[in-house]
Design a protein around this motif. Structure first.
Motif: not given
Lengths: 61, 61, 61, 61, 61, 61
Positions: C39-44, F40-61
């Motif tokens: 499960v991947v979540v992305a928050i905007d 057409v390509v659109a790139i969204d750079e997003k901080p690790e704090e705005d991603w979840g994976w496996g129920g945790k924020l990405l920067d906790e992994l």
């Protein structure tokens, strides 16, 4: 965590999807230094009637 | 105005969709303090062939 | 492979993001029978000025 | 490079799609000063069962 | 439940956003026969460096 | 009309963006037989704090 969403007019064969997923993932590994197992791709095949470009539907162009 | 887009491999039953919409909305109400009537959910069920992970199609894994 | 994109007006604290990610993932595990590690979540977080509702910007309502 | 994604409950006729693409593009040209040939529109028609609002599926409301 | 996501290169003034939201909503009411209070718009202003077209970044063209 | 949206945790240099856009476009030309000027390509750079994976924020992994 790269997530890549490809939205494309028309249909792709299974072999095309395999190659696209493999190449997009390889680009992420080599250029963005992400592990392959983080790369998710989602492909949306959409009929030309559902695309607009320059004010017209794509199948009118 | 939370808008939540769930993209999922495979299909969901109507009952699963009802529960997912109810729970996602409840999370928004309790945690993000948004009124329920602001919460919009859009569910996209997509075949495994249209997902890539780790460079392979999901149905090859 | 559930991918969940939450787009929300205003800002969330880090603690709110943690709870949202935990709850959305839990919903996917219990209701959709997906392993948590898929499960991947992305928050905007988006300013109210960038949302329209009923023909007005959200911060005019 | 405006890219406009319309996601809508239910179905649109071909004539509705033509008018929507024409009007969205015209808005971009007049208001955002973008050349028409830069404006891409993608339309996703989705069944009411795949939308949630206020915690319910749209077809329950 | 139309949800319209506009992704645009560069920035828009508040007045441009107001007009775009008003016009997109009006198009949905007249052409797609949706009530105005169902129409949600989300605007993403993105720098030209984050767009590619024809294999180049938009600010190289 | 391929539209490719890359959403990535962290930041990319300008050179990385150039290479990613060039390679994704090349993949579309070779594998999907689309003209480069449609891609057409659109790139969204997003901080690790705005991603979840496996129920945790990405920067906790």
């Amino acid at each position: 965590m790269p997530y890549i969403n490809l939205r494309i007019a028309g249909e792709l064969s299974r072999e095309q999807k395999q190659k696209i997923v493999a190449e997009f993932t390889d680009t992420m590994v080599r250029i963005a230094c992400k592990p392959a197992e983080y790369v998710v791709v989602a492909i949306d095949e959409k009929p030309e009637e559902d695309w607009g470009w320059g004010g017209k539907l794509l199948d009118e162009l």
